[in-house]
Enzyme design. Structure first.
Site, PDB file in Angstrom:
ATOM      1  N   GLU A  80      57.094 -22.517  33.660  1.00 38.04           N
ATOM      2  CA  GLU A  80      56.765 -22.293  32.249  1.00 38.04           C
ATOM      3  C   GLU A  80      57.222 -23.433  31.336  1.00 38.04           C
ATOM      4  O   GLU A  80      56.509 -23.802  30.401  1.00 38.04           O
ATOM      5  CB  GLU A  80      57.386 -20.972  31.750  1.00 38.04           C
ATOM      6  CG  GLU A  80      56.859 -19.706  32.430  1.00 38.04           C
ATOM      7  CD  GLU A  80      55.490 -19.253  31.921  1.00 38.04           C
ATOM      8  OE1 GLU A  80      54.902 -19.894  31.037  1.00 38.04           O
ATOM      9  OE2 GLU A  80      55.000 -18.240  32.459  1.00 38.04           O
ATOM     10  N   HIS A 111      47.426 -19.958  26.190  1.00 39.10           N
ATOM     11  CA  HIS A 111      48.516 -20.270  27.130  1.00 39.10           C
ATOM     12  C   HIS A 111      48.045 -20.093  28.577  1.00 39.10           C
ATOM     13  O   HIS A 111      48.299 -20.935  29.436  1.00 39.10           O
ATOM     14  CB  HIS A 111      49.709 -19.361  26.834  1.00 39.10           C
ATOM     15  CG  HIS A 111      50.768 -19.410  27.893  1.00 39.10           C
ATOM     16  ND1 HIS A 111      51.573 -20.513  28.088  1.00 39.10           N
ATOM     17  CD2 HIS A 111      51.141 -18.500  28.839  1.00 39.10           C
ATOM     18  CE1 HIS A 111      52.399 -20.276  29.105  1.00 39.10           C
ATOM     19  NE2 HIS A 111      52.167 -19.067  29.569  1.00 39.10           N
ATOM     20  N   SER A 113      50.714 -25.602  26.537  1.00 40.21           N
ATOM     21  CA  SER A 113      49.844 -24.799  25.682  1.00 40.21           C
ATOM     22  C   SER A 113      50.397 -24.648  24.263  1.00 40.21           C
ATOM     23  O   SER A 113      49.902 -23.843  23.493  1.00 40.21           O
ATOM     24  CB  SER A 113      49.634 -23.416  26.312  1.00 40.21           C
ATOM     25  OG  SER A 113      50.878 -22.751  26.469  1.00 40.21           O
TER      26      SER A 113
HETATM   27 FE   LIG Z   1      53.174 -18.253  31.194  1.00 37.14          FE
END
Ligand SMILES: [Fe+2]
Length: 179
Positions: free
Chosen positions: A105, A59, A124
């Site tokens: 995010e 990530h 991710s």
């Molecule tokens: Fe993050």
């Protein structure tokens, strides 16, 4: 991480610094103001390669490392850090953390007629990237994002979708500067 760090730093001046375990949201966000991204180092379990509820090194690198190599996204990260430094109340910090969650995010936007991810959590997660079109896609409204609860342990049922990258950048930048 060292290799990626050199490349990211050359482009946007951001440094990825390894930390052991998770840090407090305020510490994590305030470091962004100084161009420091605190990176976890562990890797997700091999039984769940498509998704991890907690940030892991995949990530951090595939999500944050790549996007911090975008000067505009790096600038937004810095502005988040500066906004947090000016934030005193726990309630306001909570709202700002949610806005970070729903943009940096888990942000999505429209481009060439398609919905695309710019959020690091989506970039991710091969699993969530394939499923994000099924989420409730709401127009990007940062006040609404600040009120929206989220659960990091499963795919996001609600996402905020900007009309373009330029629109997202401008809206978020102005919001953070005026915070
Ligand atoms: Fe993050």
């Amino acid at each position: 991480m060292r290799e990626i760090n050199e490349k990211v730093f050359a482009i946007s001046g951001f440094r990825l610094e390894p930390v052991a375990g998770l840090v407090q949201p305020r510490v994590f966000l305030e470091n962004l103001a100084d161009g420091v991204f605190l990176c976890t180092q562990y890797i997700r379990h091999h039984s769940t390669p498509l998704y991890t509820p907690e940030p892991d090194v995949v990530h951090e690198i595939v999500g944050h490392g790549v996007t911090l190599a975008s000067p505009r996204l790096a600038e937004l990260n810095r502005l988040f850090g500066k906004a947090v430094q000016r934030t005193k109340s726990a309630d306001a910090l909570e709202r700002l953390s949610r806005i970070y969650w729903f943009t940096i995010e888990f942000g999505v936007l429209r481009e060439d007629g398609a919905v695309k991810a710019y959020g690091t959590g989506l970039l991710s997660s091969a699993g969530e990237l394939g499923k994000m079109h099924q989420a409730d896609l709401r127009p990007l409204d940062l006040d609404a994002a600040g009120r929206q609860d989220y659960d990091p342990t499963h795919f996001q049922p609600v996402l905020f979708c900007a009309e373009s990258f330029a629109g997202m950048y401008q809206t978020l930048r102005e919001y953070l500067v005026n915070w």
